[in-house]
Structure formats: structure tokens, C-alpha cells
Design an enzyme around this catalytic site. Structure first.
Site, PDB file in Angstrom:
ATOM      1  N   LYS A   1     -13.589  -5.785  -0.766  1.00 29.26           N
ATOM      2  CA  LYS A   1     -12.340  -5.206  -1.269  1.00 29.26           C
ATOM      3  C   LYS A   1     -12.593  -3.998  -2.177  1.00 29.26           C
ATOM      4  CE  LYS A   1      -9.299  -7.721   0.856  1.00 29.26           C
ATOM      5  NZ  LYS A   1      -8.350  -7.110   1.815  1.00 29.26           N
TER       6      LYS A   1
ATOM      7  N   TYR B   1     -16.317 -11.256  -0.498  1.00 32.32           N
ATOM      8  CA  TYR B   1     -14.917 -10.817  -0.511  1.00 32.32           C
ATOM      9  C   TYR B   1     -14.723  -9.703  -1.530  1.00 32.32           C
ATOM     10  CZ  TYR B   1      -9.822 -11.011  -0.860  1.00 32.32           C
ATOM     11  OH  TYR B   1      -8.482 -10.690  -0.870  1.00 32.32           O
TER      12      TYR B   1
END
Length: 259
Positions: free
Chosen positions: A170, A166
Site C-alpha cells: 500500500k 500488505y
């Protein structure tokens, strides 16, 4: 001084805005906020049943729906073209669709999970921006005055234990936004990025109560954001009030730090 709004305001009245990942959470909060401020909004998500129910009082003059998959370039292109077909143009795009598997140690994370995270968060942002920009250029404005909002995360300000995939995805989203601001400026299109912190959504609810408390304790306000607080930043970037802002990353995380 070309293409400068005569009176820049925080209003999005009259703008046509695409919002991905808009069935619930931050995306749906953004839809409601944009509608309240006079925009026409086109929603897309894998499933829009919840959004359709909550927005049942709005008709086709203000809101449009089409299920779509941001990881499928043909699908998201169809969505953008449908927005233009319904409203006559596209002025803004909020790339809100995203995915998280919650906290999972690096050594327990599979390559397949990494691929899925990057497919939605990175590939999805890339494909949506590409399709949206083409629709903006095809609009009467030719792209002038249009704006794209990429959605990164506070996780892209430092390394996040248990969230390798994640966090990496990002960081990549922010990189896409910086490049977009450079490449699409020739059409008069701005691109910016927001980094939300802990927000009271279904994604946040996947964390244990102990993890939620720990995360909230790392920001100065000691609480999660309401989704509308994140949506306010999205609205500002789409509005003419930010007409000279491009290539910026806005932290919307109450000073959240890892310690």
C-alpha cells in the site's frame, strides 16, 4: 483557463467510470453511489455474481459487467476496452481491487504470500491505470477532464505490525499515484490516492473481534467506516469538484494512528 469545468460540482452525472474489485465491500458501495449520482459504471472483479444480483434493476444503459483479473494486463485491457465499447468513452477509474491476508507475523509470512499481495495491490494498480489511461486517451475527450483514484490504506502512513506485505504494497500504491499524477497530466488526466482506515467489509471481518476493537480504538471516532463513507471520497476525486486536485493523498481514516 482551458479544460476547466464551467461550474465545478460534486456531481459525476454523465461520466463513465470503471470500478475494479466491485463485487462487494467498498467497490460495490462505490458502484451504487456513483449510479445514484448519475454516472454510468463499468464493473470488474474475478467474480461479479453478487454485484449482478444486487444491480439487477439496472440495464445496459447505466451499468456494465465483465469479469477480469487486474494482475493480467491483457484481461484488464479487455475490460477497459469493453467499457468504451459499451458507453463510448471512459472518464474515470477507481482502482479498488486489493488483497490482504490479515495479521500474520513477518517470520511466518511466506515469500509466495508477499508476491501475491504485490501482484494484486501493486501490479494490479499499475496495469489497471495503464489500460484505463489508454482508453481515456482513445475516448472523445482525449483524456481531458478524466480522473484516476488509487486506493492505498491507513497502513501506508506508518509500519503495521503483522502486516509487512500488505503495508509495503500500500506504500507502493501511493507511489504509483504520485507518479501517475505527473506522467498523465499531459493528457489532462488527474490521479489521486485515498487511504481508507478500518472499514466494515469482509476484509475487516477476517480480524478477530479483539483486533477489530483495537483497530477501532486507534481512530478518533472509535468505529469502522461504512463502505459508503469511503466511496464518497472516491466520488469527489472523480467529480469536477476536484478539478484542480492531482497528486494528492486523502486520509479517510478518522485520524487513525498506531497508538
Amino acid at each position: 483557463m482551458t479544460n476547466v469545468p464551467a461550474t465545478p460540482t460534486g456531481s459525476v452525472a454523465g461520466k463513465v467510470v470503471l470500478i475494479t474489485g466491485s463485487n462487494r465491500g467498498i467497490g460495490l458501495a462505490a458502484v451504487k453511489l456513483f449510479l445514484t449520482n448519475g454516472a454510468q459504471v463499468f464493473l470488474t472483479d474475478l467474480n461479479l455474481s453478487n454485484a449482478r444480483e444486487q444491480l439487477s434493476s439496472h440495464d445496459a444503459t447505466s451499468v456494465g459487467f465483465l469479469e477480469g483479473d487486474v494482475t493480467d494486463e491483457a484481461s484488464i485491457t479487455t475490460v477497459c476496452e469493453a467499457a468504451v465499447a459499451q458507453f463510448g468513452r471512459l472518464d474515470g477509474a477507481v482502482l479498488n481491487a486489493g488483497l490482504s491476508f490479515g495479521v500474520k507475523p513477518w517470520l511466518e509470512t511466506t515469500v509466495e504470500q508477499i508476491d501475491r499481495l504485490h501482484s494484486v495491490n501493486v501490479r494490479g494498480s499499475f496495469a489497471t491505470a495503464k489500460a484505463a489511461v489508454k482508453s481515456m486517451i482513445a475516448s472523445p475527450s482525449g483524456g481531458k477532464g478524466c480522473s484516476i483514484v488509487f486506493v492505498s490504506s491507513v497502513a501506508a502512513t506508518y509500519g503495521e505490525v503483522g502486516m509487512a506485505g500488505y503495508t509495503a504494497s500500500k506504500w507502493a500504491v501511493r507511489g504509483l499515484s504520485l507518479t501517475a499524477s505527473q506522467e498523465f497530466a499531459q493528457y489532462g488526466i488527474r490521479a489521486n490516492c485515498i487511504q481508507p482506515g478500518a472499514t466494515n467489509t469482509e476484509m475487516f471481518a477476517t480480524f478477530t473481534p479483539e483486533t477489530q476493537a483495537h483497530i477501532c480504538d486507534t481512530n478518533v471516532l472509535k468505529r469502522p467506516a461504512d463502505p459508503t463513507e469511503i466511496a464518497q471520497a472516491m466520488l469527489w476525486f472523480i467529480s469536477d469538484a476536484s478539478s484542480f486536485v492531482s497528486g494528492s493523498t486523502l486520509a479517510v481514516h478518522a485520524g487513525q494512528t498506531p497508538t
